[in-house]
Design an enzyme around this catalytic site. Sequence first.
Site, PDB file in Angstrom:
ATOM      1  N   VAL A 267      34.392  59.381  56.728  1.00  0.00           N
ATOM      2  CA  VAL A 267      35.764  59.244  57.213  1.00  0.00           C
ATOM      3  C   VAL A 267      35.841  59.556  58.703  1.00  0.00           C
ATOM      4  CG1 VAL A 267      38.121  60.108  56.988  1.00  0.00           C
ATOM      5  CG2 VAL A 267      36.725  59.753  54.954  1.00  0.00           C
ATOM      6  N   ALA A 268      35.082  60.593  59.127  1.00  0.00           N
ATOM      7  CA  ALA A 268      35.095  60.976  60.534  1.00  0.00           C
ATOM      8  C   ALA A 268      34.324  59.987  61.395  1.00  0.00           C
ATOM      9  CB  ALA A 268      34.514  62.379  60.691  1.00  0.00           C
ATOM     10  N   GLU A 272      38.824  54.752  61.758  1.00  0.00           N
ATOM     11  CA  GLU A 272      39.795  54.055  60.919  1.00  0.00           C
ATOM     12  C   GLU A 272      40.846  53.325  61.743  1.00  0.00           C
ATOM     13  OE1 GLU A 272      38.930  57.147  60.609  1.00  0.00           O
ATOM     14  OE2 GLU A 272      38.472  57.711  58.543  1.00  0.00           O
ATOM     15  N   ASP A 314      44.816  18.669  80.885  1.00  0.00           N
ATOM     16  CA  ASP A 314      45.287  17.301  81.012  1.00  0.00           C
ATOM     17  C   ASP A 314      46.116  17.207  82.291  1.00  0.00           C
ATOM     18  OD1 ASP A 314      45.757  14.662  80.219  1.00  0.00           O
ATOM     19  OD2 ASP A 314      47.661  15.203  79.314  1.00  0.00           O
ATOM     20  N   ASP A 672      49.141  18.074  75.710  1.00  0.00           N
ATOM     21  CA  ASP A 672      50.420  17.895  75.036  1.00  0.00           C
ATOM     22  C   ASP A 672      50.449  16.719  74.069  1.00  0.00           C
ATOM     23  OD1 ASP A 672      50.251  15.902  76.870  1.00  0.00           O
ATOM     24  OD2 ASP A 672      52.046  16.436  78.011  1.00  0.00           O
ATOM     25  N   ASP A 676      44.998  14.971  72.842  1.00  0.00           N
ATOM     26  CA  ASP A 676      44.442  16.258  73.242  1.00  0.00           C
ATOM     27  C   ASP A 676      44.069  17.145  72.056  1.00  0.00           C
ATOM     28  OD1 ASP A 676      44.873  15.712  75.974  1.00  0.00           O
ATOM     29  OD2 ASP A 676      46.960  16.333  75.806  1.00  0.00           O
ATOM     30  N   THR A 769      46.177  62.710  66.034  1.00  0.00           N
ATOM     31  CA  THR A 769      45.626  63.027  67.352  1.00  0.00           C
ATOM     32  C   THR A 769      44.902  61.837  67.972  1.00  0.00           C
ATOM     33  OG1 THR A 769      45.301  65.287  66.573  1.00  0.00           O
ATOM     34  CG2 THR A 769      44.231  64.681  68.632  1.00  0.00           C
TER      35      THR A 769
END
Length: 991
Positions: A267-268, A272, A314, A672, A676, A769
């Site tokens: 876990v440490a 996480e 373009d 556009d 493309d 923390t």
Amino acid sequence: EFRRVLFLIQLTQLIIALLLAAAIASAIINVIAGNGGNPLAYVDSIAIFIIVFLNAIIGAWTENAANGALDALSALSSPISTVIRDGEEVEVPSSSIVRGDVVTLTTGDVVPADARLIEATDLKVNEMLLTGESEDVSKTDKVKKKKDGAAEKLTPDTMVFSSCTVKNGAAKALVVRTGMDTRVGQIAALLTSEKDTKKTTCLPDTSGNQTPLQVELGKLAVQIGFLAIGCCALVFVVGVAVGASDADRPEIPSWLYMILIAVTLTVAAIPEGLPLCVTISLSSGCSDMVKENVLMRKIAAVETLGSASIICTDKTGTLTEGKMTMVKMWSAFEDYVISGKGFDPTAGAIARGGAVAPDEVNFPPEDIRNEDPRVRATLISAILCSNASLSRNEEGFWTPRGNSSEAPIIVASAKIGVWSADTDKLYERVAEIPFSSSRKMMVCVVEPNKSANAEDKASFEKTLGSALDFGAPRVAHIKGAPNYILEKCTKIYKGEGEGLVDLTPDLKAAVLAKVDELSSQALRVLAVAMRPFDDATEKLPEDVDQRFAYLVQDVVLVGLVASIDPERDGVKQAVQDARDAHVRTVMITGDYLKTAQAIAKNIAILPSDGSLDKNGAVDCNSLRPDGDYLSNEDMDSLTSVVNVFARAKPEDKLEIVKSLQRQGLVSAMTGDGVNDAPALKEADIGVSMGLEGTEVAKGASDMILTDDNFCSIVKAVEKGRIIYAGIEKFVSFIMSVHFAEVLQIFLCVVIGLPIMRQPLQILFLVLVTDLPPAIALGVEPGEKGIMTQYPRPKTQPVVLPWMWRCIVANGVILTTMIMIIYLIALDAYAGAFYQDQIVRETRDSCKIWSAGRSPTSPRNFIDPSDGNGSLKECRKYSIRRARTTAFISLVWAENLRAFTARSFSKPFYVNMFSNPAMNKAILTAQVCLYCSCFVPGLSDAVLGLFPFEIRWYGWVLALCGAVGCLLGCEAYKVVSNLVTPASKYQPVEQN
């Protein structure tokens, strides 16, 4: 369903899998250890599940985008079409059209399939969806022999293509391709690659579309996973070997206790908060980019723009306005310039040649020529030979109606106060010969409107001068290709002073030289001419060709008008800003080479002196000289130096992007149109236009420019770099503190000290923390000079070698200070350091610090009430007091460490409180710390913290540890910058 799939995809990340495994293992071990009935035993597992699912929810929600590219393609089809079946015209659904059908097309129709023309009358089709060019294309049913050396056209003159719009004329066409066999269908096929349909699990395989950040975070997750597993295994083996036991529950076997410690270490060891911080940082970046007119469709693509080393764009509608605008004109051997862009007639004027509008709109009053008879005569003759109109829509925007090539004429005329509605009142059109690809010109015959006010008509014609007989009983006004019209001209207008003069060969050569001069500037030039008739009673020939021959002879050349699709405001500066950021801009367009070169020079993609016209710009036919594309090596050699590609097909754009990617470049592609879409999908990040862009392009892109402004891309690049810099900072921070927490527990196990903290305390550190400051670092404001750095190489890892050194060094500094504080606290409260010395049953004395005396004057403490002579306070309460002191010190130290992590090179006090998110994160962490210390039940029963027992010197010790950590981290920063220059923080230059 789509959202659920996105949610499940978020859970397939390796680091998430490791966290889930650790959470499940923790719950199982607690059950084995006999804590299954205690709800608090599952708090860490539950908290990890909450973090994981919160991360998945945020990621899935942000990435949820509507309407894929293929759905948009299907929506393009015209629902109803007219076909000829059994000799009769019938309306059928477009989806039911088959090869061999004959379709009829008229103005406004959408072509339902690819078809070959068998009849065509003045047919014009807008093919912008396919070619990217806004100009309407003339079509014919006549097959013409290709001239030697002539450039190959992107779309044959005898073909019309699915989803294109008929703008003028009428036609009948034979359907030759339908569905996926059409040009649009072929583009759809390019959007669906084999890797997209590959499916190895119940979830789609998205590995092929991962951004560089996702790839590198995946590699980092693998590294963290191996380190975490290795660390846990090492601690387990060492702990069992030395017979480590739980000070609070000595009855638990050593091996089971070490499994609990190993899971705690997992876990440490695993950060996480890393996936959640990345997700929140990118999500926050998405929100910020909306303010810069950038809408992100894929959350992970936010930072990719920050690493972009090349922008493939373009031309039409992206670098340019996509609106033909008249910028120059010529009449009576005088030049004129026109200001203003787009279709707004209220912005701009006409001035003498060489005049400059400081704000690109308003000329100095002495330069304006709006009332010049030569200007008015040319524009009014042109507008009398036009069918377009200009009006303001409900949103307040000026929009033209009719042929796009006539829009610049009506807008320019409106700038001098002449509108088509005004001329329609004075002159009545009696005949028209539409523009055709063979004649290359349009002819309109007008006569004075008998119902018009004579005084108004006389006043209007007075502004045109007397040399040109606009008031004749009948006048033919002509506009079209200059070389074709000049062949029909016998006279030329030279102004009011000289009037009309014969068009001598020298004068004709001078006019053609002016046409060439304007054309070389990528301007589309039209000639305007007229022919007055003294007799309006003569009947015009019925046959079009005979009528044309009768009207277009001995005509007078009035002037020339020159239009261009102008570059967008700010584009030139945006290209320069990109160059300063070492980002190369490449134009890929379907327009002709000379036009592309001229536009590229205007916006600084190519040097204005023409030094790179030959090597820096090429026709895309050079990519496929024999029909097949060049080898990868030759293609890469070409694309590494060329900045302008003209006459590009959709497949060309795709090959160019692939070539750039083979060179290790992070490519962004803007566009556009439908044409493309394949390149948008293939590029590392596709950028589509929100206003003028098609739904296909939007569906294939990663981000959308809501204002269609190329300049917004540069802002997005800067924001992407800032986001990635923040990611580097919080990764460095979160990994250094996790490394320190693992190292502290590891040292306790190896040395034989009481384990410094309990699992729930570790979880508190992770959630309160570490996590909030890490998130705040992810939204850290950008440092000065970030847009002068080189872009990050595509394969550069998230954690660079110097960052690994920084992580280890800061982790060691943090560990050293907290271990020192912990050892001093053990001496202060337990009078011993080793766990077996503190808790052994036969202990009969200890030295602890007095609450009211100096720590240097210890006293013996013996508890006579203890029946076996041991010291209850030293054995039972000392470890929890030392843990509380070390815990508070670590929280303070990590909060101060967060301020040092805001910059790898600058001192922590520089703009210390300039990040509001960091200020809130630290304040939140501090409030949570004091709540965890002083809220009854939470502090003692849940977290095992006893702040009232540590006395005043416990708080002083905690503060000393935090300040020592701050000074140590800053000292490392100074030494590191002296040993290695600050340039190490900049990505290396890419070849």
